[in-house]
Design a protein around this motif. Structure first.
Motif, short mmCIF file in Angstrom:
data_model
loop_
_atom_site.label_atom_id
_atom_site.label_comp_id
_atom_site.label_asym_id
_atom_site.label_seq_id
_atom_site.Cartn_x
_atom_site.Cartn_y
_atom_site.Cartn_z
N THR A 1 10.54 1.00 1.30
CA THR A 1 9.68 0.89 2.49
C THR A 1 10.09 0.68 3.88
OG1 THR A 1 8.22 -1.34 1.60
CG2 THR A 1 7.75 0.52 0.96
N GLU B 1 0.42 -1.44 -0.15
CA GLU B 1 -0.50 0.38 0.10
C GLU B 1 0.91 1.42 0.17
OE1 GLU B 1 -2.57 -0.73 3.26
OE2 GLU B 1 -3.64 -1.78 2.39
N LEU B 2 2.05 1.13 0.70
CA LEU B 2 2.69 2.34 1.12
C LEU B 2 3.24 2.86 -0.35
CD1 LEU B 2 4.20 4.65 2.46
CD2 LEU B 2 5.75 2.91 3.48
N ALA C 1 0.97 4.13 -3.17
CA ALA C 1 0.53 5.75 -2.88
C ALA C 1 1.78 6.47 -3.14
CB ALA C 1 -0.05 5.77 -1.54
N SER C 2 3.03 6.06 -2.84
CA SER C 2 4.40 7.20 -3.28
C SER C 2 4.55 7.70 -4.35
CB SER C 2 5.44 6.31 -1.90
OG SER C 2 4.84 6.52 -0.56
N SER D 1 7.68 9.69 -1.54
CA SER D 1 7.01 10.54 -2.19
C SER D 1 7.66 11.96 -2.49
CB SER D 1 5.32 10.99 -2.10
OG SER D 1 4.86 9.43 -1.51
N TRP E 1 4.80 7.85 3.55
CA TRP E 1 4.13 8.18 2.06
C TRP E 1 4.60 9.63 2.18
CZ3 TRP E 1 -0.82 11.29 1.97
CH2 TRP E 1 -1.71 11.68 0.42
N THR F 1 1.34 9.16 -6.40
CA THR F 1 2.10 10.27 -5.88
C THR F 1 3.51 10.80 -6.19
OG1 THR F 1 1.16 9.84 -3.81
CG2 THR F 1 2.42 12.79 -3.82
#
Length: 203
Positions: A169, A28-29, A32-33, A105, A101, A36
């Motif tokens: 991560t 998930e991280l 999302a990163s 990002s 995040w 972005t």
């Protein structure tokens, strides 16, 4: 010694819920990163290609700052220093996941900007000239002509960045994010069977 490796503990750790939750958090991280980072990197890439010297300078400084400093240092700064500089980040909403995040990002955007810039430059300049001859604006040429052709160049290295970011991560454990490495450390420290705990995390 290999003979001391407990396969029962290994499979128990591999199938445990903390490991699967940690792996899911890492995915998930990463997703999302990277999403972005692609958005931020696109605008930074446009800044590098801008005709304005000030915009190019700001984009260069951004890339230099986030590529020249360690990712771990950026994580520490976002998690510990940012709430001190801006009290709004001291709220309960600012979780370790949120901090990771933001840090990942911003870090990844510096690399994605170079990938996107290379993709945009790979499009034949004649394509833009043809668009201008048709009366298209610069923004429309970018959206309709250049970006669609650049995407096929950008996708392969972006896949490599996804893999790299997935590995990064694991650094988020230093700010108490319960991802896969944290799960392995907790499991290993429980009975000091680190080979089984970290082996399961590797798998």
């Amino acid at each position: 010694m290999l003979a001391s490796f407990d396969t029962h503990l290994f499979w128990e750790a591999l199938s445990s819920s903390p490991y699967w939750r940690g792996a899911l958090t890492a995915l998930e991280l990463t997703a999302a990163s990277l999403t972005t980072a692609v958005v931020i990197g696109f605008f930074v890439a446009l800044g590098v290609l801008s005709a304005r010297r000030s915009v190019r300078s700001l984009s260069w400084i951004y890339n230099w700052l986030f590529r020249a400093t360690p990712t771990l240092l950026q994580l520490y700064f976002i998690w510990y220093a940012l709430p001190q500089l801006w009290p709004g980040f001291a709220g309960s909403w600012f979780t370790p996941f949120m901090a990771a995040w933001i840090a990942l990002s911003l870090n990844e955007a510096a690399y994605m900007s170079e990938i996107i810039r290379a993709g945009l430059l790979s499009v034949d300049p004649g394509q833009e000239l043809a668009g201008r001859a048709l009366g298209m604006t610069r923004r429309r040429i970018l959206r309709r002509v250049i970006v669609p052709q650049a995407i096929r160049i950008i996708i392969p290295p972006t896949g490599n960045e996804f893999i790299t970011l997935l590995k990064l991560t694991s650094l988020a454990y230093v700010i108490s994010l319960h991802e896969l490495l944290t799960a392995a450390q907790v499991r290993g420290a429980a009975d000091f069977h680190y080979a089984e705990a970290y082996g399961a995390a590797v798998i």
